[in-house]
Design a protein around this motif. Sequence first.
Motif, PDB file in Angstrom:
ATOM      1  N   GLY A 131      -4.023  -6.525   2.170  1.00  0.00           N
ATOM      2  CA  GLY A 131      -4.501  -6.058   0.878  1.00  0.00           C
ATOM      3  C   GLY A 131      -3.419  -5.345   0.083  1.00  0.00           C
ATOM      4  N   PRO A 132      -3.787  -4.826  -1.111  1.00  0.00           N
ATOM      5  CA  PRO A 132      -2.806  -4.234  -2.034  1.00  0.00           C
ATOM      6  C   PRO A 132      -2.442  -2.803  -1.663  1.00  0.00           C
ATOM      7  N   ASN A 133      -1.663  -2.652  -0.605  1.00  0.00           N
ATOM      8  CA  ASN A 133      -1.243  -1.334  -0.135  1.00  0.00           C
ATOM      9  C   ASN A 133       0.143  -1.437   0.476  1.00  0.00           C
ATOM     10  N   VAL A 134       0.605  -0.372   1.095  1.00  0.00           N
ATOM     11  CA  VAL A 134       1.966  -0.353   1.630  1.00  0.00           C
ATOM     12  C   VAL A 134       2.171  -1.436   2.690  1.00  0.00           C
ATOM     13  N   HIS A 135       1.165  -1.703   3.502  1.00  0.00           N
ATOM     14  CA  HIS A 135       1.288  -2.743   4.517  1.00  0.00           C
ATOM     15  C   HIS A 135       1.216  -4.137   3.903  1.00  0.00           C
ATOM     16  N   GLY A 136       0.514  -4.265   2.802  1.00  0.00           N
ATOM     17  CA  GLY A 136       0.418  -5.553   2.131  1.00  0.00           C
ATOM     18  C   GLY A 136       1.717  -6.017   1.519  1.00  0.00           C
ATOM     19  N   VAL A 137       2.653  -5.072   1.293  1.00  0.00           N
ATOM     20  CA  VAL A 137       3.989  -5.449   0.832  1.00  0.00           C
ATOM     21  C   VAL A 137       5.012  -5.294   1.957  1.00  0.00           C
ATOM     22  N   ASP A 138       4.510  -5.228   3.194  1.00  0.00           N
ATOM     23  CA  ASP A 138       5.314  -5.278   4.422  1.00  0.00           C
ATOM     24  C   ASP A 138       6.238  -4.077   4.604  1.00  0.00           C
TER      25      ASP A 138
END
Length: 219
Positions: A26-33
Amino acid sequence: MNAHAPPKADYRAIQRHYEETLALFGPNVHGVDWPNMDDLETRFRIMLSGAPRGQEPVRLLDVGCGVGLLFDHLAAHERDWAWTYAGLDISAAMVEQARARHPYARFMVRDLIAAPELGEPFDFAVLNGVFTVKRDLSQAQMEDFVQTLLAAVWRNCRVGLAFNVISVHLDWRREDLFHWPMDAATAFATRELSSQVMIRADYGLPEYTTFVYREAHAG
């Protein structure tokens, strides 16, 4: 500056990687790896420390903006100077999420390698994490992509830019990540962009940030 031909490698493989993580997390820090928000905040702070300050708002360009996390940082932590923000990403999926998170901010879907002229000047560009993952690209292919994109971004910057890459001075190495020697980054920047280059590797992460400035604005 010499013109760069489009990279021979499929640099959109990097785009696909980040769209896969976005779909998973989703759209969070993990979603942009990125592994955690604290380290990402550190990267933002370091990069923005090189942006110009003045009475007029500094026009910032966030290249590879993802879901707009730099805008979150600016709004929360960078209130003591004037800035305007524009985010740009090759991924329509990322920009869709960024616009949903920040409906009043400006986000663009753009492949700067295919169409490098934005038609408007920006003062300072930030490329955070754009050159971290290389997937199956070879080192030479990734260097080609990095140099071509930096040359394209530079055409739209009046003052300078900042980008980060993973250091080679580590006790580990991952084949799916891009490790670039500092002297190679400096050699490219001074040869193709500007002689005014500064590197910071003093912020406790396994990377370094390179700042490049136009001669008229250096110092």
